[in-house]
Scaffold this motif. Structure first.
Motif, PDB file in Angstrom:
ATOM      1  N   GLY A 128      -0.796  -5.800 -11.246  1.00 39.31           N
ATOM      2  CA  GLY A 128       0.259  -6.084 -10.297  1.00 39.31           C
ATOM      3  C   GLY A 128       0.639  -4.896  -9.444  1.00 39.31           C
ATOM      4  N   GLU A 129       0.289  -3.689  -9.884  1.00 36.23           N
ATOM      5  CA  GLU A 129       0.768  -2.503  -9.181  1.00 36.23           C
ATOM      6  C   GLU A 129       0.000  -2.216  -7.898  1.00 36.23           C
ATOM      7  OE1 GLU A 129       1.705   0.855 -11.575  1.00 36.23           O
ATOM      8  OE2 GLU A 129       3.127  -0.319 -12.780  1.00 36.23           O
ATOM      9  N   ILE A 130      -1.232  -2.651  -7.806  1.00 34.47           N
ATOM     10  CA  ILE A 130      -1.957  -2.472  -6.539  1.00 34.47           C
ATOM     11  C   ILE A 130      -1.333  -3.350  -5.461  1.00 34.47           C
ATOM     12  CG2 ILE A 130      -4.169  -2.833  -5.365  1.00 34.47           C
ATOM     13  CD1 ILE A 130      -5.572  -2.016  -7.920  1.00 34.47           C
ATOM     14  N   PHE A 131      -1.079  -4.598  -5.788  1.00 35.68           N
ATOM     15  CA  PHE A 131      -0.472  -5.491  -4.802  1.00 35.68           C
ATOM     16  C   PHE A 131       0.933  -5.033  -4.437  1.00 35.68           C
ATOM     17  CE2 PHE A 131       2.183  -9.210  -3.783  1.00 35.68           C
ATOM     18  CZ  PHE A 131       1.534  -9.634  -2.633  1.00 35.68           C
ATOM     19  N   LEU A 132       1.734  -4.636  -5.416  1.00 28.23           N
ATOM     20  CA  LEU A 132       3.096  -4.197  -5.136  1.00 28.23           C
ATOM     21  C   LEU A 132       3.095  -2.904  -4.326  1.00 28.23           C
ATOM     22  CD1 LEU A 132       4.699  -5.029  -8.588  1.00 28.23           C
ATOM     23  CD2 LEU A 132       5.061  -6.250  -6.428  1.00 28.23           C
ATOM     24  N   THR A 133       2.129  -2.035  -4.577  1.00 30.20           N
ATOM     25  CA  THR A 133       1.991  -0.819  -3.763  1.00 30.20           C
ATOM     26  C   THR A 133       1.642  -1.175  -2.331  1.00 30.20           C
ATOM     27  OG1 THR A 133       1.313   0.503  -5.675  1.00 30.20           O
ATOM     28  CG2 THR A 133       0.726   1.358  -3.495  1.00 30.20           C
ATOM     29  N   VAL A 161      -2.230 -14.607 -11.622  1.00 34.92           N
ATOM     30  CA  VAL A 161      -1.988 -14.451 -10.190  1.00 34.92           C
ATOM     31  C   VAL A 161      -1.947 -12.981  -9.805  1.00 34.92           C
ATOM     32  CG1 VAL A 161       0.547 -14.499 -10.366  1.00 34.92           C
ATOM     33  CG2 VAL A 161      -0.569 -15.200  -8.243  1.00 34.92           C
ATOM     34  N   TRP A 162      -1.482 -12.130 -10.731  1.00 32.68           N
ATOM     35  CA  TRP A 162      -1.454 -10.694 -10.435  1.00 32.68           C
ATOM     36  C   TRP A 162      -2.867 -10.141 -10.285  1.00 32.68           C
ATOM     37  CZ3 TRP A 162       2.781  -8.863  -8.614  1.00 32.68           C
ATOM     38  CH2 TRP A 162       4.017  -9.357  -9.033  1.00 32.68           C
ATOM     39  N   LYS A 163      -3.778 -10.685 -11.086  1.00 35.96           N
ATOM     40  CA  LYS A 163      -5.177 -10.244 -10.983  1.00 35.96           C
ATOM     41  C   LYS A 163      -5.747 -10.607  -9.611  1.00 35.96           C
ATOM     42  CE  LYS A 163      -9.231 -10.146 -14.016  1.00 35.96           C
ATOM     43  NZ  LYS A 163      -9.788 -10.663 -15.286  1.00 35.96           N
ATOM     44  N   ILE A 164      -5.433 -11.798  -9.147  1.00 34.83           N
ATOM     45  CA  ILE A 164      -5.943 -12.253  -7.851  1.00 34.83           C
ATOM     46  C   ILE A 164      -5.349 -11.431  -6.711  1.00 34.83           C
ATOM     47  CG2 ILE A 164      -5.802 -14.158  -6.195  1.00 34.83           C
ATOM     48  CD1 ILE A 164      -6.418 -16.070  -8.413  1.00 34.83           C
TER      49      ILE A 164
END
Length: 277
Positions: A209-214, A118-121
């Motif tokens: 996950g860090e792109i989405f969390l950013t 899910v983090w990849k998506i």
């Protein structure tokens, strides 16, 4: 003289009894461009073909429904007395945070069923989401909504805005005309800066996950500040705006998750790694 300023027509095309609003066209354009952006990146890093096409079939309608439910919940005093208005989404009343909740839940379920991280998506989707938000605020502009408090024309001219934007911010509220803060523009520009940040960030192949969390942190910081200028906020209490409260929670939560994933080594799997775990 000023009252003679004509606002831009919110209706793009009229086909007999059917009116096609600019708001809908702009949102639709954002979805299409976001899809192409995500799909090309998914192909580049090796996701199965049509992953995002299949995801969008579920995510778009669920996001719209959840955005409406979110709005209705925080305006329940009105909708409890006017239940027939709950489905009248064409009269306005959707919330971005509600759409995000629905989209993320959909992505989690979809990823588990497909055996994809899910983090990849969500990492791939993050630039598309903020692109859609950047464009979507121009739908608010066409409807003369989601604006801030009163300002002077001189203030708007001091921002070096073209006349067509300044004139559209001359809005009738409760029978009185005035110029208002173009908060739609502030958030659109903040989202544009966020889009550039995310696109540059993914070139450095950060931890998964860090792109989405950013994205969550960046958008929430801007929304928390800009929401304070708006006059149409959903309110949690008489003094606390829902969007600001949610934004602060999201900032804290995203930072905590990012630090936890780094500490436990989960972010050692990189953004572009072929591994689906």
């Amino acid at each position: 003289m000023l009252a003679a300023i004509q606002p831009l027509d919110p209706i793009a095309v009229s086909l007999g009894p059917i009116n096609v609003a600019w708001y809908g066209l702009i949102i639709g354009t954002g979805i299409i461009l976001g899809y192409f952006l995500a799909n090309s990146e998914a192909d580049r890093i090796g996701l199965p073909k049509d992953t995002f096409a299949d995801l969008l079939i579920w995510a778009v309608p669920i996001a719209i429904i959840s955005a409406r439910i979110y709005y209705v919940i925080f305006q329940w005093e009105f909708y409890a007395n006017n239940p027939g208005a709950i489905i009248q989404i064409w009269n306005g009343g959707i919330a971005i945070h509600g759409a995000l909740i629905g989209s993320v839940v959909t992505a989690i379920v979809f990823a588990k069923r497909r055996g994809i991280s899910v983090w990849k998506i969500v990492d791939i989707a993050a630039p598309s989401i903020i692109l859609g938000q950047m464009l979507g605020r121009w739908g608010n502009f066409m409807n003369q909504e989601a604006h801030g408090g009163e300002v002077t024309r001189a203030f708007l001219e001091g921002l070096y805005l073209p006349d067509w934007i300044i004139n559209q911010m001359y809005i009738e509220v409760n029978g009185s005309y005035a110029y208002y803060h173009p908060t739609f523009l502030y958030e659109s520009l903040w989202s544009l800066a966020g889009l550039i940040l995310l696109l540059v960030m993914r070139r450095f192949n950060p931890g998964r996950g860090e792109i989405f969390l950013t994205y969550v942190i960046w958008y929430s910081i801007g929304r928390a500040f800009i929401e304070g200028l708006r006059t149409d906020s959903l309110m949690l209490t008489e003094s606390i705006r829902v969007a600001q409260f949610i934004s602060i929670v999201l900032i804290i939560g995203a930072i905590a998750i990012m630090l936890y994933r780094r500490k436990t080594g989960q972010s050692n799997v990189r953004y572009a790694d072929k591994k689906n775990a």
